[in-house]
Scaffold this motif. Structure first.
Motif, mmCIF file in Angstrom:
data_model
loop_
_atom_site.group_PDB
_atom_site.id
_atom_site.type_symbol
_atom_site.label_atom_id
_atom_site.label_comp_id
_atom_site.label_asym_id
_atom_site.label_seq_id
_atom_site.Cartn_x
_atom_site.Cartn_y
_atom_site.Cartn_z
ATOM 1 N N MET A 104 0.838 -1.209 0.000
ATOM 2 C CA MET A 104 0.000 0.000 0.000
ATOM 3 C C MET A 104 0.866 1.250 0.000
ATOM 4 N N GLY A 105 1.971 1.197 -0.750
ATOM 5 C CA GLY A 105 2.854 2.349 -0.870
ATOM 6 C C GLY A 105 3.783 2.561 0.307
ATOM 7 N N GLN A 106 3.777 1.642 1.263
ATOM 8 C CA GLN A 106 4.610 1.776 2.459
ATOM 9 C C GLN A 106 5.642 0.649 2.505
ATOM 10 N N PRO A 107 6.895 0.962 2.896
ATOM 11 C CA PRO A 107 7.894 -0.101 3.043
ATOM 12 C C PRO A 107 7.552 -0.986 4.238
ATOM 13 N N MET A 108 7.770 -2.285 4.069
ATOM 14 C CA MET A 108 7.451 -3.238 5.129
ATOM 15 C C MET A 108 8.557 -4.290 5.189
ATOM 16 N N THR A 109 9.008 -4.590 6.396
ATOM 17 C CA THR A 109 10.014 -5.632 6.602
ATOM 18 C C THR A 109 9.536 -6.561 7.706
ATOM 19 N N VAL A 110 9.664 -7.857 7.459
ATOM 20 C CA VAL A 110 9.362 -8.864 8.463
ATOM 21 C C VAL A 110 10.675 -9.565 8.786
ATOM 22 N N THR A 111 11.107 -9.472 10.046
ATOM 23 C CA THR A 111 12.348 -10.109 10.485
ATOM 24 C C THR A 111 11.975 -11.290 11.379
ATOM 25 N N HIS A 112 12.457 -12.466 11.010
ATOM 26 C CA HIS A 112 12.119 -13.696 11.724
ATOM 27 C C HIS A 112 13.181 -14.012 12.772
ATOM 28 N N LYS A 113 12.728 -14.448 13.948
ATOM 29 C CA LYS A 113 13.632 -14.871 15.016
ATOM 30 C C LYS A 113 13.362 -16.343 15.307
ATOM 31 N N TYR A 114 14.448 -17.087 15.556
ATOM 32 C CA TYR A 114 14.357 -18.527 15.757
ATOM 33 C C TYR A 114 15.021 -18.920 17.079
ATOM 34 N N ASN A 115 14.559 -20.033 17.647
ATOM 35 C CA ASN A 115 15.228 -20.567 18.841
ATOM 36 C C ASN A 115 16.227 -21.648 18.430
ATOM 37 N N GLU A 116 16.874 -22.282 19.416
ATOM 38 C CA GLU A 116 17.898 -23.284 19.123
ATOM 39 C C GLU A 116 17.342 -24.518 18.431
ATOM 40 N N LYS A 117 16.022 -24.774 18.534
ATOM 41 C CA LYS A 117 15.405 -25.912 17.847
ATOM 42 C C LYS A 117 15.001 -25.563 16.408
ATOM 43 N N GLY A 118 15.181 -24.294 16.027
ATOM 44 C CA GLY A 118 14.820 -23.871 14.673
ATOM 45 C C GLY A 118 13.383 -23.387 14.549
ATOM 46 N N GLU A 119 12.666 -23.301 15.672
ATOM 47 C CA GLU A 119 11.294 -22.796 15.633
ATOM 48 C C GLU A 119 11.304 -21.288 15.458
ATOM 49 N N ASN A 120 10.381 -20.802 14.644
ATOM 50 C CA ASN A 120 10.190 -19.360 14.473
ATOM 51 C C ASN A 120 9.469 -18.855 15.725
ATOM 52 N N THR A 121 10.227 -18.244 16.648
ATOM 53 C CA THR A 121 9.651 -17.821 17.927
ATOM 54 C C THR A 121 8.895 -16.510 17.834
ATOM 55 N N SER A 122 9.310 -15.645 16.890
ATOM 56 C CA SER A 122 8.605 -14.376 16.728
ATOM 57 C C SER A 122 8.978 -13.728 15.399
ATOM 58 N N ASP A 123 8.139 -12.812 14.983
ATOM 59 C CA ASP A 123 8.401 -11.976 13.817
ATOM 60 C C ASP A 123 8.310 -10.527 14.259
ATOM 61 N N GLU A 124 9.298 -9.744 13.862
ATOM 62 C CA GLU A 124 9.218 -8.302 14.078
ATOM 63 C C GLU A 124 8.773 -7.701 12.755
ATOM 64 N N ILE A 125 7.653 -7.024 12.784
ATOM 65 C CA ILE A 125 7.069 -6.460 11.571
ATOM 66 C C ILE A 125 7.175 -4.948 11.656
#
Length: 169
Positions: A104-125
Motif C-alpha cells: 500500500m505504498g509503504q515499506p514493510m520488513t518482516v524479520t524472523h527470530k528462531y530458537n535453538e530448535k529452529g522454531e520461528n519464535t517471533s516476527d518483528e514487523i
C-alpha cells in the motif's frame, strides 16, 4: 490507521514460508521434507501451496521467482488479496532472516527470530517505521517434523494458525 496496520499484519502473516531438494522454497515457507502440498489457515484465510519433487514452489499468484546459485529465493512477485508486490528475501544459516516489500505504498520488513530448535519464535514487523512483534508458542508437529499448529497474538487478538501437509511417497 490501526485497522490498516492490522490488515497489513494479516497479509504479512499470509506471506507472513529441504535437504533432498534443489530449491529451498520449502525452507522459505518454514517447511521441510518431501512436501507435495501445504495448506495453511490463519484467521480463516486458507492458502494452499504445492511443491514439485525438486522442492520448487508452485503457487497461484506467485511469479517471477529469482534464485541465487544455491537455489535460495532472492525475490518473487506475489499477489495477496488483489495486491501485487515484490518480496525480497535475506537468508542466514539456511533460514529466511527477513522479507521486505512495499505494501500500500509503504515499506514493510518482516524479520524472523528462531530458537535453538529452529522454531520461528517471533516476527518483528516494521511498516513505515512502526514496529510490532508477534510471538509464536505452543507448537504441535506432525510425524515428519513440520509444525501443524501454533498460537500467536496480533495486536492483542489471540489465534491459532494451522497447517496440513501432503507428502511425496
Amino acid at each position: 490507521m490501526k485497522k490498516i496496520f492490522m490488515m497489513m499484519m494479516m497479509l504479512a502473516v499470509a506471506v507472513g514460508i529441504e535437504a533432498q531438494t534443489k530449491y529451498h522454497d520449502l525452507a522459505a515457507n518454514d517447511a521441510k521434507g518431501a512436501v507435495k502440498k501445504m495448506t495453511t489457515n490463519t484467521m480463516g484465510q486458507e492458502q494452499t501451496i504445492t511443491f514439485s519433487q525438486e522442492g520448487k514452489m508452485e503457487q497461484n499468484g506467485t511469479t517471477d521467482i529469482v534464485y541465487d546459485a544455491d537455489g535460495y529465493i532472492k525475490s518473487a512477485k506475489v499477489e495477496v488479496r488483489g495486491q501485487q508486490m515484490e518480496v525480497k528475501y535475506t537468508w542466514e544459516n539456511g533460514r529466511v532472516k527477513s522479507q521486505s516489500m512495499e505494501m500500500m505504498g509503504q515499506p514493510m520488513t518482516v524479520t524472523h527470530k528462531y530458537n535453538e530448535k529452529g522454531e520461528n519464535t517471533s516476527d518483528e514487523i516494521n511498516v513505515a517505521g512502526q514496529s510490532m512483534e508477534t510471538a509464536y508458542t505452543d507448537y504441535k508437529y506432525d510425524d515428519k517434523g513440520n509444525w501443524t499448529s501454533r498460537k500467536t497474538s496480533i495486536m492483542g487478538q489471540e489465534m491459532v494458525q494451522t497447517r496440513s501437509f501432503e507428502y511425496y511417497e
